[in-house]
Scaffold this active site. Structure first.
Site, PDB file in Angstrom:
ATOM      1  N   HIS A  18      42.609  39.676  47.265  1.00 50.13           N
ATOM      2  CA  HIS A  18      41.577  39.808  46.505  1.00 50.13           C
ATOM      3  C   HIS A  18      41.290  41.319  46.347  1.00 50.13           C
ATOM      4  CE1 HIS A  18      40.542  35.473  47.346  1.00 50.13           C
ATOM      5  NE2 HIS A  18      41.086  35.552  45.938  1.00 50.13           N
ATOM      6  N   LYS A  42      35.475  22.597  43.904  1.00 50.16           N
ATOM      7  CA  LYS A  42      35.730  23.051  45.309  1.00 50.16           C
ATOM      8  C   LYS A  42      34.739  22.816  46.295  1.00 50.16           C
ATOM      9  CE  LYS A  42      39.351  26.274  44.059  1.00 50.16           C
ATOM     10  NZ  LYS A  42      39.882  27.599  44.257  1.00 50.16           N
ATOM     11  N   ARG A  91      49.843  36.164  41.611  1.00 49.05           N
ATOM     12  CA  ARG A  91      50.784  36.188  42.733  1.00 49.05           C
ATOM     13  C   ARG A  91      52.085  35.677  42.610  1.00 49.05           C
ATOM     14  NH1 ARG A  91      47.028  32.426  46.078  1.00 49.05           N
ATOM     15  NH2 ARG A  91      46.813  31.634  44.205  1.00 49.05           N
ATOM     16  N   SER A 130      42.751  31.652  49.893  1.00 50.68           N
ATOM     17  CA  SER A 130      41.580  31.429  50.641  1.00 50.68           C
ATOM     18  C   SER A 130      41.542  30.031  51.407  1.00 50.68           C
ATOM     19  CB  SER A 130      40.471  31.402  49.584  1.00 50.68           C
ATOM     20  OG  SER A 130      40.127  32.408  48.870  1.00 50.68           O
TER      21      SER A 130
HETATM   22  N1  COA Z   1      45.028  37.097  46.240  1.00 50.09           N
HETATM   23  C1  COA Z   1      44.823  36.264  47.099  1.00 50.09           C
HETATM   24  N2  COA Z   1      44.445  35.121  46.777  1.00 50.09           N
HETATM   25  C2  COA Z   1      44.264  35.031  45.517  1.00 50.09           C
HETATM   26  C3  COA Z   1      44.716  35.923  44.524  1.00 50.09           C
HETATM   27  C4  COA Z   1      45.045  37.154  44.922  1.00 50.09           C
HETATM   28  N3  COA Z   1      45.290  38.223  44.381  1.00 50.09           N
HETATM   29  N4  COA Z   1      44.374  35.286  43.205  1.00 50.09           N
HETATM   30  C5  COA Z   1      44.194  34.144  43.392  1.00 50.09           C
HETATM   31  N5  COA Z   1      44.193  33.809  44.847  1.00 50.09           N
HETATM   32  C6  COA Z   1      43.639  32.595  45.479  1.00 50.09           C
HETATM   33  C7  COA Z   1      42.313  32.240  45.493  1.00 50.09           C
HETATM   34  O1  COA Z   1      41.755  32.266  46.699  1.00 50.09           O
HETATM   35  C8  COA Z   1      42.106  30.577  45.534  1.00 50.09           C
HETATM   36  O2  COA Z   1      42.470  30.067  46.712  1.00 50.09           O
HETATM   37  P1  COA Z   1      42.185  28.784  47.251  1.00 50.09           P
HETATM   38  O3  COA Z   1      42.318  27.561  45.850  1.00 50.09           O
HETATM   39  O4  COA Z   1      42.997  28.334  48.280  1.00 50.09           O
HETATM   40  O5  COA Z   1      40.561  28.853  47.252  1.00 50.09           O
HETATM   41  C9  COA Z   1      43.391  30.396  44.349  1.00 50.09           C
HETATM   42  O6  COA Z   1      44.159  31.215  44.668  1.00 50.09           O
HETATM   43  C10 COA Z   1      42.745  30.247  42.926  1.00 50.09           C
HETATM   44  O7  COA Z   1      42.042  31.339  42.801  1.00 50.09           O
HETATM   45  P2  COA Z   1      41.452  31.176  41.264  1.00 50.09           P
HETATM   46  O8  COA Z   1      42.390  30.999  40.224  1.00 50.09           O
HETATM   47  O9  COA Z   1      40.877  32.749  41.273  1.00 50.09           O
HETATM   48  O10 COA Z   1      40.437  30.243  41.295  1.00 50.09           O
HETATM   49  P3  COA Z   1      38.896  30.392  41.645  1.00 50.09           P
HETATM   50  O11 COA Z   1      38.449  28.986  41.934  1.00 50.09           O
HETATM   51  O12 COA Z   1      38.814  31.238  42.830  1.00 50.09           O
HETATM   52  O13 COA Z   1      38.292  31.027  40.212  1.00 50.09           O
HETATM   53  C11 COA Z   1      37.736  30.970  37.708  1.00 50.09           C
HETATM   54  C12 COA Z   1      38.714  30.447  39.063  1.00 50.09           C
HETATM   55  C13 COA Z   1      36.576  31.302  38.358  1.00 50.09           C
HETATM   56  C14 COA Z   1      38.564  31.730  37.268  1.00 50.09           C
HETATM   57  C15 COA Z   1      37.659  29.352  37.061  1.00 50.09           C
HETATM   58  O14 COA Z   1      37.374  28.551  38.106  1.00 50.09           O
HETATM   59  C16 COA Z   1      36.525  29.407  36.047  1.00 50.09           C
HETATM   60  O15 COA Z   1      36.707  30.192  35.198  1.00 50.09           O
HETATM   61  N6  COA Z   1      35.452  28.710  36.376  1.00 50.09           N
HETATM   62  C17 COA Z   1      34.075  28.685  35.527  1.00 50.09           C
HETATM   63  C18 COA Z   1      34.262  27.327  34.760  1.00 50.09           C
HETATM   64  C19 COA Z   1      35.087  27.866  33.456  1.00 50.09           C
HETATM   65  O16 COA Z   1      34.772  28.541  32.682  1.00 50.09           O
HETATM   66  N7  COA Z   1      36.057  26.962  33.293  1.00 50.09           N
HETATM   67  C20 COA Z   1      36.907  26.967  32.089  1.00 50.09           C
HETATM   68  C21 COA Z   1      38.002  28.038  32.273  1.00 50.09           C
HETATM   69  S1  COA Z   1      39.364  27.971  31.045  1.00 50.09           S
END
Ligand code: COA
Length: 158
Positions: A18, A42, A91, A130
């Site tokens: 991140h 989560k 990724r 994460s």
């Molecule tokens: N480096 C390391 N890890 C990364 C990464 C990177 N560049 N990019 C993503 N990850 C990891 C994250 O740590 C996370 O790991 P985990 O599942 O082990 O905790 C995983 O990949 C997923 O990350 P991400 O897709 O960013 O999920 P998130 O829960 O952190 O956030 C949102 C996703 C915020 C974009 C999404 O939940 C959201 O939009 N929520 C709001 C509700 C909403 O609008 N829903 C409709 C969406 S269309």
């Protein structure tokens, strides 16, 4: 036009993957907000306020980076706060598959006023997530190479 970008996620905790995205996105945006979200699907490891503080500590060297927290629909937060770009990290192919429909759906919710841009994660961070960091830390494994220094110190206390 000034670029006000949002990089949203659970960041539970923020990893070096991140951090790499934040560092690179901050160079192409005028203002970058790291938006820490309460993801109802989560179970949180760190409280949202703690996650926010840890990210503030890890990113304090970047003058144009701010950390906020929010809940609810990403598109509402984006539309209500004047963002014109949403940054996502990719990724691997699986992230790509997951992100495309989300970006396409969100584009509709943004009334096509906001662009989602994707930065490829640097290869040395492509395997980090994460949940893997949490699992290794809980089993007393060494996560020093996986997270920024202040977050490593916090994980050691648990
Ligand atoms: N480096 C390391 N890890 C990364 C990464 C990177 N560049 N990019 C993503 N990850 C990891 C994250 O740590 C996370 O790991 P985990 O599942 O082990 O905790 C995983 O990949 C997923 O990350 P991400 O897709 O960013 O999920 P998130 O829960 O952190 O956030 C949102 C996703 C915020 C974009 C999404 O939940 C959201 O939009 N929520 C709001 C509700 C909403 O609008 N829903 C409709 C969406 S269309």
């Amino acid at each position: 036009m000034k670029i006000k970008a949002l990089y949203a996620g659970s960041f539970d905790p923020l990893t070096k993957g991140h951090y790499d995205i934040i560092q690179r996105a901050s160079k192409i945006c005028d203002e970058l907000v790291v938006g820490v979200i309460v993801n109802p699907q989560k179970k949180p490891y760190f409280h949202i306020q703690k996650r926010k503080e840890l990210i503030e500590g890890a990113t304090k060297e970047f003058d144009n980076v701010k950390v906020e927290s929010f809940s609810g629909l990403l598109a509402d937060y984006v539309n209500d706060n004047g963002f014109n770009v949403v940054v996502r990290g990719l990724r691997n192919g699986q992230d790509f598959e997951n992100e495309i429909p989300m970006a396409q759906l969100n584009a509709k919710l943004y009334n096509n006023q906001v662009e989602t841009i994707f930065l490829m994660t640097s290869p040395e961070h492509a395997f980090i997530s994460s949940s893997m960091v949490r699992e290794v830390a809980q089993l007393n494994g060494n996560v020093k190479e996986l997270v920024p220094a202040n977050i490593y110190e916090e994980l050691k206390k648990l």
